[in-house]
Structure formats: structure tokens, C-alpha cells
Motif scaffolding. Structure first.
Motif, PDB file in Angstrom:
ATOM      1  N   ARG A 119       0.778  -1.208   0.013  1.00 22.73           N
ATOM      2  CA  ARG A 119      -0.034  -0.004  -0.169  1.00 22.73           C
ATOM      3  C   ARG A 119       0.863   1.194  -0.037  1.00 22.73           C
ATOM      4  O   ARG A 119       1.889   1.360   0.796  1.00 22.73           O
ATOM      5  CB  ARG A 119      -0.972  -0.056   1.197  1.00 22.73           C
ATOM      6  CG  ARG A 119      -1.666   1.115   1.674  1.00 22.73           C
ATOM      7  CD  ARG A 119      -2.273   0.845   3.010  1.00 22.73           C
ATOM      8  NE  ARG A 119      -3.180  -0.380   3.185  1.00 22.73           N
ATOM      9  CZ  ARG A 119      -4.171  -0.206   2.666  1.00 22.73           C
ATOM     10  NH1 ARG A 119      -5.091   0.951   2.729  1.00 22.73           N
ATOM     11  NH2 ARG A 119      -5.254  -1.412   2.776  1.00 22.73           N
ATOM     12  N   GLY A 120       0.575   2.381  -0.788  1.00 26.14           N
ATOM     13  CA  GLY A 120       1.221   3.432  -0.778  1.00 26.14           C
ATOM     14  C   GLY A 120       2.572   3.415  -1.763  1.00 26.14           C
ATOM     15  O   GLY A 120       3.309   4.453  -2.174  1.00 26.14           O
ATOM     16  N   SER A 121       2.808   2.233  -2.325  1.00 26.64           N
ATOM     17  CA  SER A 121       4.027   2.236  -3.486  1.00 26.64           C
ATOM     18  C   SER A 121       3.772   3.312  -4.678  1.00 26.64           C
ATOM     19  O   SER A 121       2.470   3.659  -4.985  1.00 26.64           O
ATOM     20  CB  SER A 121       4.061   0.878  -4.003  1.00 26.64           C
ATOM     21  OG  SER A 121       4.358  -0.034  -3.093  1.00 26.64           O
ATOM     22  N   VAL A 122       4.912   3.814  -5.033  1.00 27.90           N
ATOM     23  CA  VAL A 122       4.834   4.964  -5.910  1.00 27.90           C
ATOM     24  C   VAL A 122       4.925   4.368  -7.224  1.00 27.90           C
ATOM     25  O   VAL A 122       5.978   3.772  -7.765  1.00 27.90           O
ATOM     26  CB  VAL A 122       5.919   5.890  -5.815  1.00 27.90           C
ATOM     27  CG1 VAL A 122       5.689   7.019  -6.789  1.00 27.90           C
ATOM     28  CG2 VAL A 122       5.834   6.626  -4.322  1.00 27.90           C
ATOM     29  N   LYS A 180      -5.757   2.681 -11.235  1.00 29.11           N
ATOM     30  CA  LYS A 180      -6.602   3.007  -9.910  1.00 29.11           C
ATOM     31  C   LYS A 180      -7.734   2.022  -9.770  1.00 29.11           C
ATOM     32  O   LYS A 180      -7.987   1.876  -8.640  1.00 29.11           O
ATOM     33  CB  LYS A 180      -7.105   4.619 -10.258  1.00 29.11           C
ATOM     34  CG  LYS A 180      -5.850   5.375  -9.832  1.00 29.11           C
ATOM     35  CD  LYS A 180      -6.591   6.856  -9.602  1.00 29.11           C
ATOM     36  CE  LYS A 180      -5.514   7.834  -9.212  1.00 29.11           C
ATOM     37  NZ  LYS A 180      -5.695   9.204  -9.432  1.00 29.11           N
ATOM     38  N   ASP A 188      -5.262   2.254  -3.784  1.00 30.55           N
ATOM     39  CA  ASP A 188      -4.468   2.629  -2.553  1.00 30.55           C
ATOM     40  C   ASP A 188      -2.860   3.018  -2.971  1.00 30.55           C
ATOM     41  O   ASP A 188      -2.242   3.208  -2.165  1.00 30.55           O
ATOM     42  CB  ASP A 188      -4.265   1.169  -1.738  1.00 30.55           C
ATOM     43  CG  ASP A 188      -3.878   0.014  -2.083  1.00 30.55           C
ATOM     44  OD1 ASP A 188      -4.122  -0.249  -3.499  1.00 30.55           O
ATOM     45  OD2 ASP A 188      -3.052  -0.731  -1.541  1.00 30.55           O
ATOM     46  N   LEU A 189      -2.464   2.736  -4.261  1.00 31.61           N
ATOM     47  CA  LEU A 189      -1.027   3.153  -4.578  1.00 31.61           C
ATOM     48  C   LEU A 189      -1.074   4.762  -4.868  1.00 31.61           C
ATOM     49  O   LEU A 189      -2.233   5.442  -5.445  1.00 31.61           O
ATOM     50  CB  LEU A 189      -0.820   2.404  -5.887  1.00 31.61           C
ATOM     51  CG  LEU A 189      -0.843   0.973  -5.526  1.00 31.61           C
ATOM     52  CD1 LEU A 189      -0.250  -0.212  -6.927  1.00 31.61           C
ATOM     53  CD2 LEU A 189      -0.242   0.521  -4.430  1.00 31.61           C
ATOM     54  N   GLU A 190       0.088   5.266  -5.101  1.00 30.74           N
ATOM     55  CA  GLU A 190       0.446   6.694  -5.322  1.00 30.74           C
ATOM     56  C   GLU A 190       0.882   6.755  -6.832  1.00 30.74           C
ATOM     57  O   GLU A 190       1.618   5.937  -7.342  1.00 30.74           O
ATOM     58  CB  GLU A 190       1.351   7.203  -4.359  1.00 30.74           C
ATOM     59  CG  GLU A 190       1.201   8.784  -4.217  1.00 30.74           C
ATOM     60  CD  GLU A 190       2.416   9.249  -3.308  1.00 30.74           C
ATOM     61  OE1 GLU A 190       2.815  10.316  -3.616  1.00 30.74           O
ATOM     62  OE2 GLU A 190       2.578   8.835  -2.241  1.00 30.74           O
ATOM     63  N   TYR A 191       0.146   7.682  -7.593  1.00 32.23           N
ATOM     64  CA  TYR A 191       0.631   7.790  -8.880  1.00 32.23           C
ATOM     65  C   TYR A 191       1.332   9.196  -9.255  1.00 32.23           C
ATOM     66  O   TYR A 191       0.696  10.061  -8.988  1.00 32.23           O
ATOM     67  CB  TYR A 191      -0.579   7.610  -9.993  1.00 32.23           C
ATOM     68  CG  TYR A 191      -1.155   6.357  -9.751  1.00 32.23           C
ATOM     69  CD1 TYR A 191      -0.893   5.157 -10.349  1.00 32.23           C
ATOM     70  CD2 TYR A 191      -2.302   5.788  -8.765  1.00 32.23           C
ATOM     71  CE1 TYR A 191      -1.383   3.927 -10.247  1.00 32.23           C
ATOM     72  CE2 TYR A 191      -2.700   4.762  -8.540  1.00 32.23           C
ATOM     73  CZ  TYR A 191      -2.187   3.642  -9.284  1.00 32.23           C
ATOM     74  OH  TYR A 191      -2.703   2.417  -9.049  1.00 32.23           O
ATOM     75  N   LYS A 192       2.563   8.821  -9.983  1.00 32.53           N
ATOM     76  CA  LYS A 192       3.428  10.127 -10.151  1.00 32.53           C
ATOM     77  C   LYS A 192       3.772   9.977 -11.490  1.00 32.53           C
ATOM     78  O   LYS A 192       3.856   9.225 -12.356  1.00 32.53           O
ATOM     79  CB  LYS A 192       4.490  10.116  -9.347  1.00 32.53           C
ATOM     80  CG  LYS A 192       4.224  10.402  -7.816  1.00 32.53           C
ATOM     81  CD  LYS A 192       5.572  11.022  -7.116  1.00 32.53           C
ATOM     82  CE  LYS A 192       5.252  11.280  -5.609  1.00 32.53           C
ATOM     83  NZ  LYS A 192       6.110  11.123  -4.825  1.00 32.53           N
TER      84      LYS A 192
END
Ligand code: PBG
Length: 298
Positions: free
Chosen positions: A119-122, A135, A140-144
Motif C-alpha cells: 500500500r502506498g507504493s509509488v 486506480k 491505494d497506490l500513489e501515481y506520479k
């Protein structure tokens, strides 16, 4: 014709794709010489913004098309997925290659698959289509954002800027980097970009000599796929600003196309599919576009 001037971007993938076209031509024409002319496009120059933010269509294409219209080159080699639905007046796509693996894939730290990422991986990707579909699977992941050519993107992953990135399998396979793929996404569950995996050759439409040479390497199945998927793109007024994808499969005379349209704000995805005969390729792409558009407005 003894020498053919070929325009292409200068990235490793673009040059490899140009080699593939030259290899196909050399099987048929032993006497033609090839000169590769590298052209920088807007997409190569602006690297600090997402394609969705730069805006406009054909940012990897335009300068190469200009060189073609100016007669500085005889043919242009492009990734078909980078081509806008409308080809400019005076130009024509004279050949499509056989489609390479059309899937999207995950490249990740320790080769983790999507469902193994903490969870929270980028995740690095600037594609609205990829972000919407990812998504839906992992909210729950981070998208950059992540831009640059394939080698640059992999380098940023390896340097720890991201835990995983998503790329087209085709590009990795063509560069001999398929060993880096941690997971290929299931094609009808994670819909690729329109015409992902197909290379095309663009020519001036009044250049009969070159047209005849290039038409000989045209792949008829890819041409039908392109007609169908690019009709879907055209009728959604598609660009990199709208999350959309389509995947068309041909079986004999039968055609099946799956498509998605996303809403970047809400993250909603609208999907449908159409079935018909190959003669109706462009109508089916259009009907699918109308259907997902209608669903998005409901
Ligand atoms: N937008 C860049 C681009 N254009 C075509 C490919 C891959 C090769 C292909 O789809 O044929 C890529 C890189 C990527 O999305 O990973």
C-alpha cells in the motif's frame, strides 16, 4: 529509386523500429540504399510536462511530417499509437507492420506484481489511460508523472524514484528488455492504447514510386485493426488528454473490438465491445465510440 531517405525520431526504440522497416524492405528490394535521418519532435524537446498537459495532437509526429511534406525525407516511420486519427492532407499511411505484443506491462522493484506492491507504493506513468485502469485495480497506490524515452524511465525506476512503472510490452521486446517485465496485464482487462504495438510508414500521397515500394510490406490484418481502432479514436476526438483505449482482434472474417473511455476527474471507466465482419471495421469502431461516449454522459 536507389536511395530512400527515412525520417524517424532519435530514441533507441524509434531507431530499432526503423531498422525493422528496413529489414522488411531489404527482403524485397536488394538494390535500395537507406539513409536514416533523425528528427527531434516537440515530444522529445519538452520532457518536464505530461503529454496530457502539453496538449495538442501528434507531438511525436509533426516535425517528421513536415520533413516529409518538404521532401527532406521520402518516408517516415512512426509508432502508430503516437499518430493522431487524422493524417494531414498530402500524406498517407502506406504500410503497417504485423502487431507486436499489444499488452501493457509492469516493471517493478524486486519484480513485484501489481497485487504484491505494498500500500502506498509509488507508480510512475503519465498516461491517463494507464492511471485510470491502474486506480481501478489498486486505488491505494500513489501515481506520479514519468516522462522520457524507455531507457530513461527504467533508469528512474532503478534509481528508486518509483516502486514500479508501466510501459508497452512491445517497446521492451523490441529493445531486448523483455527480461525486465514483472507482469503483463491481461489484455481485455487492461485495454492498450489504440494501435499499441503497430509500426507504420507514412509517405506523400502523390509519390507513386515510393508508394509502390512501401505498399509491398503492408500487413493486411494490421491495416484492418488500425481502421477499426483508429475510427474509435477519431470519433472520440482522441488525444493524450482523454483516457481511452481499444483492442481489436481479427479471426478470419470476424472482428471483435473492446474499448474503454475514462473520466480522469472521477476515475470512472466506461466500457463496451462490438462484434462484426472485417468489412465493417470502421463502422464498428465508430459504434463503439458512440456507445462508450453515451455511457459516460448517462
Ligand atoms: N508514447 C510513447 C510510445 N509510443 C509507442 C510506444 C511503445 C511501442 C508501441 O506501442 O508500438 C511507446 C512507449 C510506451 O508506451 O511504453
Amino acid at each position: 529509386m536507389n536511395k530512400l531517405k527515412i525520417g524517424t525520431r532519435g530514441s533507441k526504440l524509434a531507431l530499432r523500429q526503423t531498422e525493422i522497416i528496413i529489414e522488411n524492405l531489404k527482403k524485397l528490394y536488394v538494390d535500395i540504399e537507406f539513409e536514416i535521418i533523425q528528427i527531434k519532435t516537440t515530444g522529445d524537446k519538452i520532457l518536464d510536462r505530461s503529454l496530457s498537459k502539453i496538449g495538442g495532437k501528434g507531438i511525436f509526429i509533426k516535425e517528421i511530417e513536415d520533413a516529409l511534406l518538404n521532401r527532406d525525407i521520402d518516408i517516415a516511420v512512426h509508432s502508430l499509437k503516437d499518430m493522431p486519427a487524422e493524417v494531414p492532407e498530402g500524406l498517407v499511411i502506406a504500410a503497417y507492420t504485423e502487431r507486436e505484443d499489444p499488452t501493457d506491462c509492469l516493471i517493478s522493484k524486486d519484480n513485484m506484481k501489481l497485487d504484491q506492491l505494498p500500500r502506498g507504493s509509488v507508480i510512475g506513468t503519465s498516461s491517463l489511460r494507464r492511471i485510470c485502469q491502474l486506480k481501478a485495480l489498486r486505488p491505494d497506490l500513489e501515481y506520479k508523472p514519468l516522462r522520457g524515452n524507455i531507457l530513461t524511465r527504467i533508469k528512474k525506476l532503478d534509481e528508486g524514484e518509483f516502486d514500479a512503472i508501466v510501459l508497452a510490452s512491445a517497446g521492451l521486446i523490441r529493445l531486448g528488455l523483455q527480461n525486465r517485465i514483472a507482469q503483463k496485464f491481461e489484455i481485455n482487462e487492461f485495454i492498450p492504447a489504440v494501435c499499441q504495438g503497430i509500426i507504420c510508414v507514412e509517405v506523400r500521397n502523390d509519390d507513386d514510386e515510393v508508394l509502390n515500394i512501401i505498399k509491398a510490406i503492408d500487413n493486411k490484418v494490421s491495416r484492418i485493426i488500425a481502421e477499426c481502432e483508429r475510427s474509435f479514436l477519431k470519433h472520440l476526438n482522441g488525444s493524450c488528454q482523454i483516457p481511452l483505449g481499444a483492442y481489436c482482434q481479427i479471426n478470419g472474417n470476424e472482428l471483435f473490438i473492446n474499448g474503454i473511455l475514462g473520466d480522469s476527474e472521477s476515475g470512472s471507466l466506461y466500457r463496451d465491445s462490438m462484434r462484426g465482419t472485417i468489412e465493417k471495421a470502421s463502422e464498428l469502431g465508430q459504434s463503439l465510440a458512440m456507445s462508450v461516449k453515451a455511457k459516460s454522459l448517462e
